[in-house]
Enzyme design. Structure first.
Site, PDB file in Angstrom:
ATOM      1  N   PHE A   1       0.828  -1.204   0.000  1.00  0.00           N
ATOM      2  CA  PHE A   1       0.000   0.000   0.000  1.00  0.00           C
ATOM      3  C   PHE A   1       0.865   1.256   0.000  1.00  0.00           C
ATOM      4  O   PHE A   1       1.758   1.411   0.838  1.00  0.00           O
ATOM      5  CB  PHE A   1      -0.888   0.050   1.250  1.00  0.00           C
ATOM      6  CG  PHE A   1      -2.098  -0.833   1.190  1.00  0.00           C
ATOM      7  CD1 PHE A   1      -3.310  -0.355   0.725  1.00  0.00           C
ATOM      8  CD2 PHE A   1      -2.027  -2.152   1.625  1.00  0.00           C
ATOM      9  CE1 PHE A   1      -4.439  -1.174   0.692  1.00  0.00           C
ATOM     10  CE2 PHE A   1      -3.141  -2.976   1.596  1.00  0.00           C
ATOM     11  CZ  PHE A   1      -4.352  -2.493   1.120  1.00  0.00           C
ATOM     12  N   ASP A   2       0.558   2.159  -0.915  1.00  0.00           N
ATOM     13  CA  ASP A   2       1.076   3.522  -0.825  1.00  0.00           C
ATOM     14  C   ASP A   2       0.446   4.151   0.427  1.00  0.00           C
ATOM     15  O   ASP A   2      -0.572   3.659   0.932  1.00  0.00           O
ATOM     16  CB  ASP A   2       0.680   4.277  -2.094  1.00  0.00           C
ATOM     17  CG  ASP A   2       1.030   5.751  -2.041  1.00  0.00           C
ATOM     18  OD1 ASP A   2       2.164   6.074  -1.648  1.00  0.00           O
ATOM     19  OD2 ASP A   2       0.148   6.573  -2.366  1.00  0.00           O
ATOM     20  N   LEU A   3       1.029   5.236   0.911  1.00  0.00           N
ATOM     21  CA  LEU A   3       0.496   5.886   2.109  1.00  0.00           C
ATOM     22  C   LEU A   3      -0.336   7.115   1.761  1.00  0.00           C
ATOM     23  O   LEU A   3      -1.561   7.111   1.889  1.00  0.00           O
ATOM     24  CB  LEU A   3       1.644   6.267   3.057  1.00  0.00           C
ATOM     25  CG  LEU A   3       1.274   7.017   4.336  1.00  0.00           C
ATOM     26  CD1 LEU A   3       0.265   6.234   5.173  1.00  0.00           C
ATOM     27  CD2 LEU A   3       2.532   7.318   5.157  1.00  0.00           C
ATOM     28  N   ASP A   4       0.307   8.177   1.291  1.00  0.00           N
ATOM     29  CA  ASP A   4      -0.390   9.434   1.002  1.00  0.00           C
ATOM     30  C   ASP A   4      -1.358   9.269  -0.174  1.00  0.00           C
ATOM     31  O   ASP A   4      -0.963   8.885  -1.273  1.00  0.00           O
ATOM     32  CB  ASP A   4       0.613  10.538   0.656  1.00  0.00           C
ATOM     33  CG  ASP A   4       1.467  10.942   1.849  1.00  0.00           C
ATOM     34  OD1 ASP A   4       1.060  10.683   2.990  1.00  0.00           O
ATOM     35  OD2 ASP A   4       2.551  11.524   1.621  1.00  0.00           O
TER      36      ASP A   4
ATOM     37  N   ILE B   1      -1.112  -1.167  -4.368  1.00  0.00           N
ATOM     38  CA  ILE B   1      -2.268  -0.273  -4.356  1.00  0.00           C
ATOM     39  C   ILE B   1      -1.755   1.154  -4.199  1.00  0.00           C
ATOM     40  O   ILE B   1      -1.082   1.468  -3.211  1.00  0.00           O
ATOM     41  CB  ILE B   1      -3.225  -0.572  -3.180  1.00  0.00           C
ATOM     42  CG1 ILE B   1      -3.429  -2.072  -2.978  1.00  0.00           C
ATOM     43  CG2 ILE B   1      -4.541   0.166  -3.367  1.00  0.00           C
ATOM     44  CD1 ILE B   1      -4.062  -2.789  -4.111  1.00  0.00           C
TER      45      ILE B   1
END
Length: 212
Positions: free
Chosen positions: A6-9, A163
């Site tokens: 997963f990307d964060l921002d 994602i």
């Protein structure tokens, strides 16, 4: 999928206020008039050094690093927590982990900030590890980040999905043979994600479990 990155921002959390206000703070401290905050959302997701160079109209390392230091001056204490978890993320992470998927954070944000944000919002229990760049920019390019993350954890690219809400997430995933899933609730457009190689698009976090 055995591993989900997963990307964060713009994917796990909405950092709009903290990032845009911290950029505006840095520009003001450098004697510039910042654009409206809404015009700074382009900087959410991609490596920040590039975005600051664009805003400064100056790509020299001295200017960019000065702006970055000023950005971090505000972000590290205030902007970090001007942030919110997207609706449905916590439930989705719980569902995926319950199905046996191993979850990782893969962000272009410095790891020390990413770890604090993920812990602050109580998401850390879901993740095997949190990966980000170093403060000096090492692994800022997400292709380099995944090149480190995948072998470090013994993750097979063909059994993993990425994602993310920006084109850089899709490019990095496709570069390594990881399934690329675009998050339409973030800051990248449908066109940006498709042009960058997204193999699937998802409108809401709650739809991810079925898609995976």
């Amino acid at each position: 999928m055995k591993a989900v990155l997963f990307d964060l921002d713009g994917t796990l959390t909405d950092p709009r206020e903290g990032i845009t206000r911290s950029i505006a703070y840095a520009l003001e401290r450098m004697g510039l008039t910042p654009p409206p905050l809404d015009d700074l959302t382009f900087a959410i997701g991609p490596p920040l050094r590039r975005s600051l160079a664009t805003l400064l109209g100056d790509e020299t390392p001295v200017a960019v690093e000065r702006a970055l230091a000023l950005y971090r001056e505000r972000f590290a204490d205030v902007g970090l927590f001007e942030n919110a978890v997207y609706d449905g993320i916590s439930e989705t992470l719980h569902t995926l982990a319950g199905r046996g998927a191993v979850l990782y954070v893969a962000t272009s944000k410095p790891r020390i900030y990413a770890e604090r944000i993920v812990r602050h919002f109580g998401l850390d229990a879901h993740f095997e590890a949190i990966h980000g760049c170093e403060l000096d920019g090492t692994r800022e390019d997400k292709r380099d980040l995944l090149a480190h993350l995948l072998p470090h954890h013994g993750v097979a690219a063909g059994e993993a999905a990425m994602i993310g809400d920006r084109g850089a997430d899709m490019v990095a995933a496709r570069h390594h043979g990881v399934r690329a899933i675009g998050a339409l609730w973030g800051y990248g457009t449908r066109d940006e994600l498709e042009r960058s190689g997204a193999q699937s698009l998802c409108d809401r976090p709650a739809e991810l479990a079925a898609l995976l």
